[in-house]
Design an enzyme around this catalytic site. Sequence first.
Site, PDB file in Angstrom:
ATOM      1  N   SER A  15       0.773  -1.325   0.054  1.00 47.00           N
ATOM      2  CA  SER A  15       0.016  -0.078   0.023  1.00 47.00           C
ATOM      3  C   SER A  15       0.923   1.275   0.106  1.00 47.00           C
ATOM      4  O   SER A  15       1.914   1.247   0.773  1.00 47.00           O
ATOM      5  CB  SER A  15      -1.043   0.011   0.955  1.00 47.00           C
ATOM      6  OG  SER A  15      -1.686   1.176   1.402  1.00 47.00           O
ATOM      7  N   SER A  17      -0.401   4.197   0.898  1.00 48.72           N
ATOM      8  CA  SER A  17      -1.301   5.051   1.638  1.00 48.72           C
ATOM      9  C   SER A  17      -0.319   5.699   2.855  1.00 48.72           C
ATOM     10  O   SER A  17      -0.340   6.794   3.164  1.00 48.72           O
ATOM     11  CB  SER A  17      -2.574   4.416   2.045  1.00 48.72           C
ATOM     12  OG  SER A  17      -3.368   4.350   1.062  1.00 48.72           O
ATOM     13  N   LYS A  66     -14.149  -3.130   1.949  1.00 48.47           N
ATOM     14  CA  LYS A  66     -14.892  -1.987   1.710  1.00 48.47           C
ATOM     15  C   LYS A  66     -16.285  -2.190   1.862  1.00 48.47           C
ATOM     16  O   LYS A  66     -17.059  -1.517   2.484  1.00 48.47           O
ATOM     17  CB  LYS A  66     -14.717  -1.352   0.194  1.00 48.47           C
ATOM     18  CG  LYS A  66     -13.212  -0.841   0.260  1.00 48.47           C
ATOM     19  CD  LYS A  66     -13.009  -0.095  -1.164  1.00 48.47           C
ATOM     20  CE  LYS A  66     -11.820   0.471  -1.528  1.00 48.47           C
ATOM     21  NZ  LYS A  66     -11.557   1.337  -2.723  1.00 48.47           N
ATOM     22  N   ASN A  87     -14.582   3.542   2.169  1.00 45.88           N
ATOM     23  CA  ASN A  87     -12.997   3.232   2.361  1.00 45.88           C
ATOM     24  C   ASN A  87     -12.457   4.286   3.378  1.00 45.88           C
ATOM     25  O   ASN A  87     -11.101   4.521   3.261  1.00 45.88           O
ATOM     26  CB  ASN A  87     -12.491   3.831   0.750  1.00 45.88           C
ATOM     27  CG  ASN A  87     -12.340   5.279   0.487  1.00 45.88           C
ATOM     28  OD1 ASN A  87     -13.342   6.053   1.186  1.00 45.88           O
ATOM     29  ND2 ASN A  87     -11.636   5.712  -0.538  1.00 45.88           N
ATOM     30  N   GLY A 127     -17.438  -1.531 -17.014  1.00 45.61           N
ATOM     31  CA  GLY A 127     -17.512  -2.352 -15.662  1.00 45.61           C
ATOM     32  C   GLY A 127     -18.673  -1.969 -14.830  1.00 45.61           C
ATOM     33  O   GLY A 127     -19.155  -0.862 -14.678  1.00 45.61           O
ATOM     34  N   ALA A 131     -16.104  -1.319  -7.798  1.00 49.41           N
ATOM     35  CA  ALA A 131     -15.211   0.105  -8.267  1.00 49.41           C
ATOM     36  C   ALA A 131     -16.193   0.987  -9.028  1.00 49.41           C
ATOM     37  O   ALA A 131     -16.035   2.153  -9.077  1.00 49.41           O
ATOM     38  CB  ALA A 131     -14.050  -0.341  -9.194  1.00 49.41           C
TER      39      ALA A 131
HETATM   40  P1  ATR Z   1     -14.503  -4.201  -8.432  1.00 46.00           P
HETATM   41  O1  ATR Z   1     -14.928  -4.266  -6.943  1.00 46.00           O
HETATM   42  O2  ATR Z   1     -12.969  -4.255  -8.534  1.00 46.00           O
HETATM   43  O3  ATR Z   1     -15.257  -3.739  -9.297  1.00 46.00           O
HETATM   44  P2  ATR Z   1     -15.789  -6.840  -9.230  1.00 46.00           P
HETATM   45  O4  ATR Z   1     -16.949  -6.528  -8.309  1.00 46.00           O
HETATM   46  O5  ATR Z   1     -15.428  -8.278  -9.228  1.00 46.00           O
HETATM   47  O6  ATR Z   1     -14.541  -6.134  -8.747  1.00 46.00           O
HETATM   48  O7  ATR Z   1     -16.093  -6.334 -10.580  1.00 46.00           O
HETATM   49  C1  ATR Z   1     -15.168  -6.720 -11.636  1.00 46.00           C
HETATM   50  C2  ATR Z   1     -15.774  -5.811 -12.982  1.00 46.00           C
HETATM   51  O8  ATR Z   1     -14.789  -6.237 -14.134  1.00 46.00           O
HETATM   52  C3  ATR Z   1     -16.923  -6.522 -13.732  1.00 46.00           C
HETATM   53  O9  ATR Z   1     -17.760  -5.499 -14.329  1.00 46.00           O
HETATM   54  C4  ATR Z   1     -16.420  -7.491 -14.556  1.00 46.00           C
HETATM   55  O10 ATR Z   1     -17.471  -7.952 -15.510  1.00 46.00           O
HETATM   56  P3  ATR Z   1     -18.414  -9.088 -15.283  1.00 46.00           P
HETATM   57  O11 ATR Z   1     -19.581  -8.394 -14.421  1.00 46.00           O
HETATM   58  O12 ATR Z   1     -18.947  -9.527 -16.537  1.00 46.00           O
HETATM   59  O13 ATR Z   1     -17.701 -10.057 -14.694  1.00 46.00           O
HETATM   60  C5  ATR Z   1     -15.308  -6.740 -15.112  1.00 46.00           C
HETATM   61  N1  ATR Z   1     -14.337  -7.552 -15.653  1.00 46.00           N
HETATM   62  C6  ATR Z   1     -13.344  -8.292 -15.079  1.00 46.00           C
HETATM   63  N2  ATR Z   1     -12.571  -9.059 -16.101  1.00 46.00           N
HETATM   64  C7  ATR Z   1     -12.983  -8.682 -17.171  1.00 46.00           C
HETATM   65  C8  ATR Z   1     -12.728  -8.942 -18.518  1.00 46.00           C
HETATM   66  N3  ATR Z   1     -11.469  -9.715 -18.944  1.00 46.00           N
HETATM   67  N4  ATR Z   1     -13.396  -8.290 -19.563  1.00 46.00           N
HETATM   68  C9  ATR Z   1     -14.285  -7.577 -19.369  1.00 46.00           C
HETATM   69  N5  ATR Z   1     -14.763  -7.306 -18.047  1.00 46.00           N
HETATM   70  C10 ATR Z   1     -14.137  -7.611 -16.943  1.00 46.00           C
END
Ligand code: ATR
Length: 274
Positions: A15, A17, A66, A87, A127, A131
């Site tokens: 980290s 931070s 989180k 956070n 996504g 996040a």
């Molecule tokens: P975070 O808390 O970091 O957002 P998460 O809740 O696991 O982690 O979400 C990961 C995001 O990255 C999701 O939107 C995921 O898409 P899916 O909902 O379809 O799984 C996306 N993601 C991860 N790997 C990916 C990839 N190779 N291509 C496209 N989207 C991806």
Amino acid sequence: MTDLYAVFGNPIAHSRSPDIHTRFARACAQDLRYEARLAAVDGFAEAISAFVASGGKGANVTVPFKEEAFRLSTRLSDRAQRAGAVNTLIFKGAEIHGDNTDGAGLVRDIECNAGLPLVGKRVLLLGAGGASRGVIAPSLARGPASLFIANRSADKAVALASSFSALAAVDGGSFAEIAGRQFDVVINATSASLSGESLPLPVGVFAAGALAYDMMYGKGETPFLKLAREQGVACCVDGLGMLVEQAAEAFFIWRGVRPETGVVLADLRAKLGA
Ligand code: ATR
């Protein structure tokens, strides 16, 4: 007496931070100590109560805690409520106040550091996980012309978009659905970069003069920013600035002083060797 703060995560060794907050404290003449604390995956609540008992004044929370920090909070800010994640914790007697500074950090990095006001912009958010959720309300508060959430699993993007529909017009769908559309700001909030995978982004989604923003950062260019650059985007920004800005916002909540971020960001960038 020196006030104590910490960041809790698992893993936490790498980290940045503690470095960031120690620099902020020095620059703002604040008498505080900020440490990295590893919590067991099933031991977050215990780690927090031990920290409070030892006099901890506040904490940052990172992966994977989180959502648990959200549940542990006895009071939540509006932005934490909307993000569904916390956070930043503030300890006040028996009360635990939960806040979320990630979205504010992103917006500040885009608007102040990259110099691109979001008002009137067509924003594409890639996504639909935690996040992504964390930055939607703060981004909408800046008055973009539109916000579209694209996700590999389209149903998650649609559901996420509709959960914010009371704030502004937000749409969601698959990557295929954005083919033929153009955006001024494209933000990668997927975890695809972590596994080195690239995104199925249709060619032509970047408008002229668009900003490509990756919430991830690392040594060298992220796969998403590489893709953006190859599609002719000149303004490519990684998430290091967001990291520093979310920290500055947390520091402000705790100490009532807003630290300068420019020098800290430049130093971190130099250390990263990027
Ligand atoms: P975070 O808390 O970091 O957002 P998460 O809740 O696991 O982690 O979400 C990961 C995001 O990255 C999701 O939107 C995921 O898409 P899916 O909902 O379809 O799984 C996306 N993601 C991860 N790997 C990916 C990839 N190779 N291509 C496209 N989207 C991806």
